[in-house]
Every structure is written in C-alpha cells, then in structure tokens.
Design an enzyme around this catalytic site. Structure first.
Site, PDB file in Angstrom:
ATOM      1  N   GLU A  96       0.848  -1.205   0.000  1.00  0.00           N
ATOM      2  CA  GLU A  96       0.000   0.000   0.000  1.00  0.00           C
ATOM      3  C   GLU A  96       0.881   1.252   0.000  1.00  0.00           C
ATOM      4  OE1 GLU A  96      -2.421   1.561  -0.737  1.00  0.00           O
ATOM      5  OE2 GLU A  96      -3.982   1.642   0.790  1.00  0.00           O
ATOM      6  N   ASP A  97       0.337   2.360  -0.491  1.00  0.00           N
ATOM      7  CA  ASP A  97       1.090   3.614  -0.491  1.00  0.00           C
ATOM      8  C   ASP A  97       1.098   4.262   0.889  1.00  0.00           C
ATOM      9  OD1 ASP A  97      -1.629   4.232  -0.582  1.00  0.00           O
ATOM     10  OD2 ASP A  97      -1.481   5.637  -2.260  1.00  0.00           O
ATOM     11  N   ASP A 100      -3.795   5.777   6.374  1.00  0.00           N
ATOM     12  CA  ASP A 100      -4.272   7.027   6.951  1.00  0.00           C
ATOM     13  C   ASP A 100      -5.235   6.674   8.097  1.00  0.00           C
ATOM     14  OD1 ASP A 100      -4.728   9.830   7.038  1.00  0.00           O
ATOM     15  OD2 ASP A 100      -6.310   9.724   5.566  1.00  0.00           O
ATOM     16  N   PHE A 150      -1.125  16.277   3.902  1.00  0.00           N
ATOM     17  CA  PHE A 150      -1.536  15.640   2.657  1.00  0.00           C
ATOM     18  C   PHE A 150      -0.355  15.643   1.687  1.00  0.00           C
ATOM     19  CE2 PHE A 150      -3.448  15.173  -1.485  1.00  0.00           C
ATOM     20  CZ  PHE A 150      -4.298  14.102  -1.259  1.00  0.00           C
ATOM     21  N   ARG A 163       1.184  11.884  -9.711  1.00  0.00           N
ATOM     22  CA  ARG A 163       1.695  10.544  -9.361  1.00  0.00           C
ATOM     23  C   ARG A 163       3.117  10.339  -9.867  1.00  0.00           C
ATOM     24  NH1 ARG A 163      -2.781   7.508  -7.563  1.00  0.00           N
ATOM     25  NH2 ARG A 163      -4.751   7.958  -8.610  1.00  0.00           N
TER      26      ARG A 163
HETATM   27  P1  5GP Z   1      -7.385   5.247   4.703  1.00  0.00           P
HETATM   28  O1  5GP Z   1      -8.455   4.303   4.281  1.00  0.00           O
HETATM   29  O2  5GP Z   1      -6.269   4.610   5.495  1.00  0.00           O
HETATM   30  O3  5GP Z   1      -7.964   6.438   5.417  1.00  0.00           O
HETATM   31  O4  5GP Z   1      -6.811   5.900   3.403  1.00  0.00           O
HETATM   32  C1  5GP Z   1      -5.980   5.253   2.556  1.00  0.00           C
HETATM   33  C2  5GP Z   1      -5.978   5.892   1.195  1.00  0.00           C
HETATM   34  O5  5GP Z   1      -6.241   7.301   1.267  1.00  0.00           O
HETATM   35  C3  5GP Z   1      -4.610   5.783   0.596  1.00  0.00           C
HETATM   36  O6  5GP Z   1      -4.472   4.582  -0.116  1.00  0.00           O
HETATM   37  C4  5GP Z   1      -4.546   6.990  -0.295  1.00  0.00           C
HETATM   38  O7  5GP Z   1      -5.127   6.701  -1.534  1.00  0.00           O
HETATM   39  C5  5GP Z   1      -5.412   8.012   0.403  1.00  0.00           C
HETATM   40  N1  5GP Z   1      -4.606   8.956   1.186  1.00  0.00           N
HETATM   41  C6  5GP Z   1      -4.490   9.054   2.525  1.00  0.00           C
HETATM   42  N2  5GP Z   1      -3.657  10.034   2.893  1.00  0.00           N
HETATM   43  C7  5GP Z   1      -3.205  10.569   1.745  1.00  0.00           C
HETATM   44  C8  5GP Z   1      -2.274  11.621   1.449  1.00  0.00           C
HETATM   45  O8  5GP Z   1      -1.665  12.275   2.309  1.00  0.00           O
HETATM   46  N3  5GP Z   1      -2.076  11.875   0.130  1.00  0.00           N
HETATM   47  C9  5GP Z   1      -2.694  11.201  -0.862  1.00  0.00           C
HETATM   48  N4  5GP Z   1      -2.411  11.539  -2.114  1.00  0.00           N
HETATM   49  N5  5GP Z   1      -3.563  10.212  -0.633  1.00  0.00           N
HETATM   50  C10 5GP Z   1      -3.813   9.901   0.661  1.00  0.00           C
END
Ligand code: 5GP
Length: 173
Positions: A96-97, A100, A150, A163
């Site tokens: 995963e990237d 959050d 962010f 990206r």
């Molecule tokens: P979660 O479900 O953990 O809240 O969010 C995960 C997804 O939210 C990540 O895979 C990503 O796509 C997006 N995301 C969360 N934080 C960031 C951020 O700081 N920048 C970007 N570009 N995407 C984020």
C-alpha cells in the site's frame, strides 16, 4: 512545479526501499511471495519494492478507492480485483502507499483473508499517518511514519495528478 516542496527525497525513498526489500527477503528466506499492489497509489512503490525484494516473487493487483477527488476520505471503500491465481497456501504481501485512517487496509485485509485464505498475509506500506488512525492495522513493513499532512508524488495523487513525481511532496499554500 514551484508550489510543491520535497518532503521525502528520491534518494531517501530509494535507500529505505532497498532496506525494506532486504528485510522482507530475509524474513521469507527462499519462499515465493505474492505481492498484491493496491492500485493506483502503490504502483510506483510496489515496482521498486519487488525489485528490492528479489528472489521468487509474483505480482497481483487490487483496486481500492476511498478518496474521491478531494483530500478527505469518503468513508466508503470500493474494492475490486481479478487475480490470475488462487492465493490459497501462498505467502501474500499486501503493498500500500499510505495508511491514513486504516479503513481501506482493514477492509482489504478482511476481504482477502475471507475470500482467498492465504498461508500468510502481511502488509507493507510506504507511509503511515498514525495520528489519523481510526481502525488499528498492523503494518509489518513501514517506509516512513509522517505527520498529518496531505502528500503527493511517487504514486500518490491529488485528483489523479502528480503521481509521476519521483519524490514525496507537499503542496504549498
Ligand atoms: P485510509 O483508508 O487509510 O484512510 O486511506 C488510505 C488511502 O487514502 C490511501 O491509499 C490513499 O489513496 C489516500 N490517502 C491518505 N492520505 C493521503 C495523502 O496524504 N495523500 C494522498 N495523495 N492520498 C492519501
């Protein structure tokens, strides 16, 4: 591009990913690892990580979307995938990237373990924002812990843009 500042440089990313790859390969020995890349954000991290791991690896893709075109999570996760093999009895590494709130990953892990029943399942994430966590997820291999900002670049987007940046950046202003 003057409104974007470098938050994690290309060199730092590279060095950390090489370290992670070595750690992962040493944990799995010569066993085959099936990497499941979470599209689209993890594509660039995953392509560097798989080469850093080396040895017997396979690649599969899964698409998970929780953010619309905004910077706040919609709270809903759409997961879709079509694997080219059964994951039963395989060592699976989800890639995963960023973690959050943890919502996306908790849903992906739940769905994968219920539907695919792999021999083992671990998680590698390039970034984590612990202060934003709503659901606890265990990250087995983490690149960098970051504060609540962010970020974009190196696969991460803002409304599908940025990206391609080779570093993790911050939008100024
Ligand atoms: P979660 O479900 O953990 O809240 O969010 C995960 C997804 O939210 C990540 O895979 C990503 O796509 C997006 N995301 C969360 N934080 C960031 C951020 O700081 N920048 C970007 N570009 N995407 C984020």
């Amino acid at each position: 591009m003057s409104n974007i500042s470098v938050f994690i440089s290309e060199e730092k990313l590279h060095n950390r990913i090489v370290e992670l790859g070595k750690e992962i390969r040493s944990d799995y020995g010569d066993e085959e690892i099936v990497l499941i890349c979470i599209l689209k954000g993890a594509i660039i991290f995953c392509s560097d990580l798989v080469r850093a791991i080396g040895g017997k690896t396979q690649l599969e893709f899964l698409s998970a979307a929780s953010y619309g075109d905004s910077t706040e999570s919609s709270g809903k996760v759409d997961i879709s995938y079509k694997l080219s093999q059964s994951l039963k009895d395989k060592h699976v590494l989800i890639v995963e990237d960023i973690v959050d709130t943890g919502l996306t990953l908790s849903k992906v892990l739940e769905k994968m373990s219920e539907e695919e029943k792999p021999k083992s399942m671990k998680l590698a994430s390039l970034l984590s924002k612990p202060s934003r966590r709503e659901i606890d997820v265990q990250i087995d291999y983490l690149g960098f812990e970051i504060e609540d900002k962010f970020v974009i670049g190196y696969g991460l987007d803002l409304a599908q843009n940025y990206r391609e940046l080779p570093y993790i950046g911050l939008m100024n202003g």
